[in-house]
Design an enzyme around this catalytic site. Structure first.
Site, PDB file in Angstrom:
ATOM      1  N   GLU A 145      21.840 -41.852   2.027  1.00 39.22           N
ATOM      2  CA  GLU A 145      21.359 -40.928   3.047  1.00 39.22           C
ATOM      3  C   GLU A 145      21.191 -41.676   4.356  1.00 39.22           C
ATOM      4  OE1 GLU A 145      19.139 -37.112   1.552  1.00 39.22           O
ATOM      5  OE2 GLU A 145      17.987 -38.887   0.985  1.00 39.22           O
ATOM      6  N   GLU A 202      21.086 -38.452 -10.150  1.00 38.16           N
ATOM      7  CA  GLU A 202      21.508 -38.519  -8.751  1.00 38.16           C
ATOM      8  C   GLU A 202      21.696 -39.962  -8.300  1.00 38.16           C
ATOM      9  OE1 GLU A 202      19.582 -36.800  -4.591  1.00 38.16           O
ATOM     10  OE2 GLU A 202      19.014 -35.950  -6.533  1.00 38.16           O
TER      11      GLU A 202
END
Length: 467
Positions: free
Chosen positions: A170, A166
């Protein structure tokens, strides 16, 4: 006697409903999926069909070839003007990448004034996820977006693989001048992997966020300025003797989700800025929290020079014990199933009992257009998928539906209604991984079964009173 019989029917209906719900099979590091439900979804549930796509977790599936092969990277530039009708529904998509470049779960609306796509999160929903149908195996991916805002609301832009690798951006709605970056290798949680980049108001301003991912390093940039660089040689773990560096083919996800939902873990709620306010001004006008996607560009890089190649169409895992770059091959294996009974073990299973796959973009639960109340007189369209998204599932027996989409002030207004009066939000815990910002999809069969049983239960209750 009629009353007794009616209530017995009700009890049978409720029992059937409970049995079906409890029949879910889960998968994790200690329990792989069984052969009859071979695919471990991104959210840890076993099944077939859509469970075998959309970042199917190869590690916990029945075998490494249970998940469907992943469509190979294709360089592209997508402008999201009037784009909602081109989106595929992730809940019905069976892998035909010629149908759609992007999938959605949740609620999406065209926003003509800014030639963009709105990802909406209505009250008590799980949010919305926009996902690529193809994976990137090293490349440059940029997204021009406006994030959401307010406490408990999280916007994400990530690359995520079926092996738990990943790369993240965010954005917490309570801090609009910070982009949080992070990376994971095979879902291993390491709190030292995160770093922040300062920027200007992410809600009011479009920014271009970029991930430039190479075999030996990755950079995070905002508006062309590099804010962070990670080198592969910095990630070596002496204990495992492996580089804990993201290195497997990854889908692109852009999402809005309720990190501050009261059912989340306390740490997640605190990280997201506190509990979400489902009665905030956005819920009144325009009717939902939202993030806005204007453009996404993908430039594919060459795979590692030692990659095994037996085709040009798909990425496949070649090992059930390791999930590193060396365990990826490029083949011409099929990427599409014939029905939601299919899997990587048998893509054609169910073909004789199901109709030919329909265009996923035409099977959206709802689509509507209405004239604008705004002076620009533009038109809007809205779509709502049939399952909850962003690591959340609802006990609602059927999907929400977008009934209107009108302009009110500066943002599109969507009227979202449910066919059940009472909804119970059950959002899963998030342990710091941005993978939790993506959709929690239960699959078409499970959704249909729940809906059918709820309808039968309600019918029986009514019948009991009548008789």
């Amino acid at each position: 006697m009629a009353i007794v019989n009616s209530w017995l029917i009700c009890l049978v209906s409720i029992f059937s409903f409970v049995v079906r719900v409890e029949a879910a099979t889960f998968c994790n590091a200690t329990q792989a999926c069984p052969e009859d439900k071979p695919c471990c979804s991104q959210y840890g549930e076993c099944g077939t069909g859509q469970y075998c796509l959309n970042n199917c977790d190869v590690r916990y599936s029945f075998s490494h070839d249970s998940c469907m092969p992943v469509p190979i990277c294709k360089s592209s530039s997508t402008k999201f003007k009037d784009y909602s009708s081109k989106l595929g529904n992730a809940n019905t998509f069976l892998g035909n990448v010629s149908e759609a470049d992007w999938l959605y779960t949740g609620d999406v609306l065209d926003y003509d004034d800014e030639e963009s796509l709105i990802l909406a999160m209505p009250k008590n929903s799980g949010g919305t996820v926009l996902s690529s149908t193809r994976a990137v195996w090293y490349g440059k991916v940029s997204a021009r977006i406006k994030t959401s805002h307010l406490a408990g609301v999280v916007t994400g832009f990530i690359l995520y693989s079926g092996a738990g690798d990943e790369l993240d951006y965010e954005f917490v709605g309570a801090d609009l001048e910070t982009a949080q970056t992070n990376f994971y290798w095979e879902s291993v949680l390491n709190y030292t992997n995160s770093a922040n980049i300062s920027t200007t108001d992410t809600f009011e301003n479009y920014h271009t966020y970029e991930l430039d991912w190479h075999e030996d390093y990755v950079t995070w940039s905002i508006d062309g300025v590099v804010g962070r660089t990670l080198y592969k040689n910095e990630t070596y773990n002496a204990t495992t003797q492996k580089y804990q560096y993201p290195q497997t083919p990854s889908k692109v996800d852009i999402s809005i989700w309720p990190g501050g939902n009261s059912t989340n873990a306390p740490g997640t709620i605190a990280w997201s800025g506190g509990e979400i306010n489902w009665d905030a001004s956005d819920i009144s006008n325009p009717g939902y929290y939202y993030a806005i996607v204007n453009e996404v560009n993908i430039t594919c890089y060459d795979p590692p020079s030692d990659t095994k190649k037996n085709g040009t169409s798909a990425y496949v895992y070649t090992s059930s014990s390791e999930f590193l770059a060396k365990d990826i091959a490029i083949t011409d294996d099929e990427v599409m199933m014939d029905s939601d009974e299919g899997s990587g073990l048998d893509p054609h299973k169910g073909a004789t009992t199901s109709s030919t796959q329909k265009s996923s973009s035409s099977t959206a639960t709802s689509s509507s257009k209405t004239s604008s109340d705004h002076s620009s007189s533009t038109k809007k369209s809205s779509k709502t998928s049939s399952t909850a998204s962003s690591s959340s599932s609802s006990s609602s027996s059927s999907s929400s539906s977008s009934s209107t989409a009108t302009k009110n002030g500066d943002k599109v207004v969507s009227s979202v209604s449910s066919s059940v009066t009472s909804q119970t939000q059950t959002t899963s815990s998030v342990s710091g991984s941005a993978s939790s910002s993506t959709s929690s999809m239960s699959g078409n069969n499970a959704g249909a079964n729940v809906a059918a049983n709820w309808r039968l239960t309600v019918l029986c209750v009514i019948l009991g009173y009548v008789l």
